[in-house]
Design a protein around this motif. Structure first.
Motif, mmCIF file in Angstrom:
data_model
loop_
_atom_site.group_PDB
_atom_site.id
_atom_site.type_symbol
_atom_site.label_atom_id
_atom_site.label_comp_id
_atom_site.label_asym_id
_atom_site.label_seq_id
_atom_site.Cartn_x
_atom_site.Cartn_y
_atom_site.Cartn_z
ATOM 1 N N PHE A 150 0.828 -1.201 0.000
ATOM 2 C CA PHE A 150 0.000 0.000 0.000
ATOM 3 C C PHE A 150 0.871 1.262 0.000
ATOM 4 C CE2 PHE A 150 -2.820 -3.194 1.747
ATOM 5 C CZ PHE A 150 -4.046 -2.893 1.146
ATOM 6 N N PRO A 151 0.608 2.211 -0.905
ATOM 7 C CA PRO A 151 1.336 3.475 -0.863
ATOM 8 C C PRO A 151 1.241 4.142 0.502
ATOM 9 C CG PRO A 151 0.186 3.290 -2.939
ATOM 10 C CD PRO A 151 -0.278 2.136 -2.092
ATOM 11 N N ARG A 152 2.407 4.536 1.015
ATOM 12 C CA ARG A 152 2.536 5.163 2.338
ATOM 13 C C ARG A 152 1.924 4.313 3.449
ATOM 14 N NH1 ARG A 152 1.291 10.738 -0.662
ATOM 15 N NH2 ARG A 152 3.309 10.877 -1.686
ATOM 16 N N ASN A 153 1.822 3.019 3.174
ATOM 17 C CA ASN A 153 1.366 2.046 4.177
ATOM 18 C C ASN A 153 -0.045 2.332 4.711
ATOM 19 O OD1 ASN A 153 3.795 0.384 4.237
ATOM 20 N ND2 ASN A 153 4.767 2.186 5.140
ATOM 21 N N LYS A 154 -0.857 3.009 3.910
ATOM 22 C CA LYS A 154 -2.237 3.287 4.306
ATOM 23 C C LYS A 154 -3.140 2.206 3.717
ATOM 24 C CE LYS A 154 -1.793 8.259 5.066
ATOM 25 N NZ LYS A 154 -2.339 9.609 4.766
ATOM 26 N N ILE A 155 -3.632 1.356 4.589
ATOM 27 C CA ILE A 155 -4.319 0.143 4.161
ATOM 28 C C ILE A 155 -5.817 0.394 3.992
ATOM 29 C CG2 ILE A 155 -4.908 -2.213 4.861
ATOM 30 C CD1 ILE A 155 -2.177 -2.306 6.264
ATOM 31 N N GLY A 156 -6.353 -0.060 2.880
ATOM 32 C CA GLY A 156 -7.780 0.077 2.619
ATOM 33 C C GLY A 156 -8.184 -0.710 1.394
ATOM 34 N N HIS A 157 -9.489 -0.978 1.263
ATOM 35 C CA HIS A 157 -10.060 -1.659 0.099
ATOM 36 C C HIS A 157 -9.389 -3.008 -0.167
ATOM 37 C CE1 HIS A 157 -12.555 1.797 -0.995
ATOM 38 N NE2 HIS A 157 -11.495 2.569 -0.796
ATOM 39 N N ARG A 158 -9.146 -3.765 0.907
ATOM 40 C CA ARG A 158 -8.515 -5.073 0.735
ATOM 41 C C ARG A 158 -9.398 -6.026 -0.060
ATOM 42 N NH1 ARG A 158 -8.140 -7.175 6.039
ATOM 43 N NH2 ARG A 158 -9.522 -5.483 6.674
ATOM 44 N N ASP A 159 -10.718 -5.824 0.014
ATOM 45 C CA ASP A 159 -11.620 -6.684 -0.756
ATOM 46 C C ASP A 159 -11.388 -6.539 -2.252
ATOM 47 O OD1 ASP A 159 -12.601 -4.013 -0.416
ATOM 48 O OD2 ASP A 159 -14.568 -4.643 -1.151
ATOM 49 N N VAL A 160 -10.982 -5.331 -2.689
ATOM 50 C CA VAL A 160 -10.688 -5.110 -4.102
ATOM 51 C C VAL A 160 -9.447 -5.900 -4.517
ATOM 52 C CG1 VAL A 160 -10.036 -3.382 -5.824
ATOM 53 C CG2 VAL A 160 -11.802 -2.856 -4.125
ATOM 54 N N LEU A 161 -8.433 -5.901 -3.664
ATOM 55 C CA LEU A 161 -7.218 -6.668 -3.971
ATOM 56 C C LEU A 161 -7.563 -8.144 -4.151
ATOM 57 C CD1 LEU A 161 -4.624 -5.214 -1.407
ATOM 58 C CD2 LEU A 161 -5.487 -4.216 -3.530
ATOM 59 N N ALA A 162 -8.376 -8.675 -3.251
ATOM 60 C CA ALA A 162 -8.750 -10.083 -3.334
ATOM 61 C C ALA A 162 -9.546 -10.359 -4.605
ATOM 62 C CB ALA A 162 -9.552 -10.473 -2.096
ATOM 63 N N ALA A 163 -10.422 -9.434 -4.975
ATOM 64 C CA ALA A 163 -11.248 -9.632 -6.165
ATOM 65 C C ALA A 163 -10.415 -9.693 -7.434
ATOM 66 C CB ALA A 163 -12.280 -8.502 -6.274
ATOM 67 N N TYR A 164 -9.268 -9.036 -7.438
ATOM 68 C CA TYR A 164 -8.405 -9.037 -8.620
ATOM 69 C C TYR A 164 -7.277 -10.057 -8.527
ATOM 70 C CZ TYR A 164 -10.795 -5.245 -10.917
ATOM 71 O OH TYR A 164 -11.751 -4.506 -11.576
ATOM 72 N N GLY A 165 -7.386 -10.990 -7.613
ATOM 73 C CA GLY A 165 -6.481 -12.127 -7.605
ATOM 74 C C GLY A 165 -5.166 -11.932 -6.888
ATOM 75 N N LEU A 166 -4.993 -10.814 -6.172
ATOM 76 C CA LEU A 166 -3.787 -10.644 -5.379
ATOM 77 C C LEU A 166 -3.862 -11.568 -4.163
ATOM 78 C CD1 LEU A 166 -3.711 -6.810 -5.790
ATOM 79 C CD2 LEU A 166 -1.947 -8.351 -6.632
ATOM 80 N N THR A 167 -2.705 -11.954 -3.654
ATOM 81 C CA THR A 167 -2.705 -12.976 -2.602
ATOM 82 C C THR A 167 -2.208 -12.479 -1.250
ATOM 83 O OG1 THR A 167 -0.465 -13.736 -3.155
ATOM 84 C CG2 THR A 167 -2.305 -14.792 -4.303
ATOM 85 N N CYS A 168 -1.461 -11.372 -1.215
ATOM 86 C CA CYS A 168 -0.890 -10.929 0.064
ATOM 87 C C CYS A 168 -0.569 -9.449 0.013
ATOM 88 C CB CYS A 168 0.378 -11.727 0.397
ATOM 89 S SG CYS A 168 1.728 -11.540 -0.797
#
Length: 319
Positions: A150-168
Motif C-alpha cells: 500500500f502506498p505510504r502504508n495506508k491500508i484500505g479496500h482489501r476486498d478489491v485486492l482479493a477480487a483481482y487475484g492478489l494474494t498478500c
C-alpha cells in the motif's frame, strides 16, 4: 517458518507527484535502483519489488482521461510523452532488470499511480481503477502480480485486492518499537542508541478476504542528515545494529518473519548503500549457516496458502 523478507516500494517520481514538490532524490532514483539490484545479486538475496503500475508503460498522454481521478488534478504533474523523454515517470528497462537479475526477485503491485487506498477520500471506484490498471499494465508487459504494498502504508479496500487475484500485502508494523518520530528529540534518539531491543518478528496471517497479511518489522531509514552523521561518528549506525538483531532473532527462532522494507529513492549517498551492504552480508552469513530462509512476499503467501504465487513472465494473448 522462520524467514527474512525484504520489500521495496519502487516508485521513481510517482512517490512524490502529489506533494508540494518532487524531491531531489528522484534525480538519483534510477541509478539507485540499478545499484540495489547489483547488491542483491552480490549476496544472492531476493526481494519483493512493489512497482507503481505506470512504470510498466512505455508512453502515455499524461492526462489519463478515463481514470476516475483525472478530473481531480491527480495527473497534473504527469508529463506524458515517453520513457526516453521523461525517464523518472516510466520504468524504461528497470523492471526487466529486476526479473533478469541473478537473485530470484518478485514483482509486486504498488497501485497504478500511487493513490493511498487507505485515505478516506479514496472511494471504491478509484481503488478498483488503481488495482485493475496496475495489473493490466503489468500483464501487457508480460508479468503477473500477486503481492501488494500500500502506498505510504495506508491500508484500505482489501476486498478489491482479493477480487483481482492478489494474494498478500505488507501490513502495518507492530506498535511500540520503531517509529521515525522518535528521532525528533535527542533524548529519544539516545534511547534507540543504547537500547538492545530487537525489532519484532511478525506472524503472517490470512485475513477475512483470504489475503495473507505480512506485516512490516522495520523501515531501513528513520533519521538521516546531520543527526545520522553525528550518531555514526560516536556510536556507529543504530539501524544496522537493529537490523542485524532482527535477522539474528529470526535465525534463532522456531518461527517468525523479520520483514525489512525500504524505497530505492531512499538511497542517495554512498553510506546508504554501505548500510544495506553490511546488513545483506550479515543476512547471507546467517542464511548460509542454514539457520533461516530469505523469502519473497509471494513465497510466504504461497507457503501459507498452499500454493506458490511467485511472479512469472506470462504470454500475452488477445484481450
Amino acid at each position: 517458518m522462520n524467514a527474512v523478507v525484504l520489500s521495496l516500494d519502487a516508485e521513481l517520481a510517482w512517490g512524490y507527484h502529489d506533494l508540494s514538490e518532487v524531491k531531489e532524490n528522484v534525480e538519483t532514483a534510477r541509478t539507485s535502483w540499478s545499484r540495489l539490484l547489483a547488491l542483491f545479486d552480490e549476496f544472492n538475496i531476493p526481494a519483493t519489488w512493489a512497482v507503481v503500475g505506470h512504470l510498466f508503460l512505455e508512453s502515455c498522454d499524461g492526462t489519463h482521461s478515463n481514470h476516475p481521478t483525472s478530473t481531480d488534478d491527480w495527473f497534473d504533474r504527469d508529463p506524458g510523452s515517453s520513457a526516453s523523454e521523461n525517464p523518472f515517470w516510466f520504468g524504461d528497462g528497470l523492471i526487466d532488470a529486476i526479473i533478469d537479475a541473478d537473485a530470484r526477485h518478485e514483482l509486486g503491485c504498488h497501485t497504478f499511480s500511487h493513490v493511498e487506498l487507505g485515505d478516506e477520500a479514496t472511494n471504491r471506484e478509484v481503488a478498483v481503477a488503481e488495482t485493475r490498471r496496475s495489473i493490466e499494465t503489468a500483464d501487457d508487459a508480460g508479468y503477473s502480480l500477486k503481492s501488494f504494498v500500500f502506498p505510504r502504508n495506508k491500508i484500505g479496500h482489501r476486498d478489491v485486492l482479493a477480487a483481482y487475484g492478489l494474494t498478500c500485502y505488507r501490513g502495518e508494523r507492530p506498535e511500540l518499537w520503531y517509529d521515525g518520530s522518535r528521532f525528533q528529540s535527542l533524548g529519544k534518539l539516545i534511547d534507540l542508541l543504547v537500547s538492545r531491543t530487537s525489532p519484532p518478528l511478525v506472524t503472517p496471517e490470512v485475513d477475512e478476504y483470504g489475503l495473507v497479511n505480512i506485516p512490516a518489522s522495520m523501515f531501513l531509514f528513520g533519521y538521516e542528515g546531520r543527526a545520522r552523521t553525528v550518531t555514526e561518528r560516536l556510536w556507529g549506525d543504530p539501524l544496522i545494529r537493529s537490523a542485524k538483531r532482527g535477522i539474528d532473532r529470526a535465525a534463532d527462532a522456531d518461527e517468525g518473519v523479520f520483514h525489512l522494507w525500504m524505497h530505492p529513492n531512499n538511497f542517495t549517498e554512498e553510506r546508504d548503500f554501505e548500510r544495506l551492504r553490511t546488513i545483506l552480508e550479515h543476512l547471507a552469513t546467517r542464511r548460509d549457516e542454514a539457520r533461516l530462509q530469505v523469502r519473497t512476499m509471494g513465497e510466504i503467501a504461497g507457503a501459507i496458502r498452499g500454493s506458490d504465487p511467485a511472479t512469472t513472465r506470462t504470454p500475452i494473448g488477445p484481450r
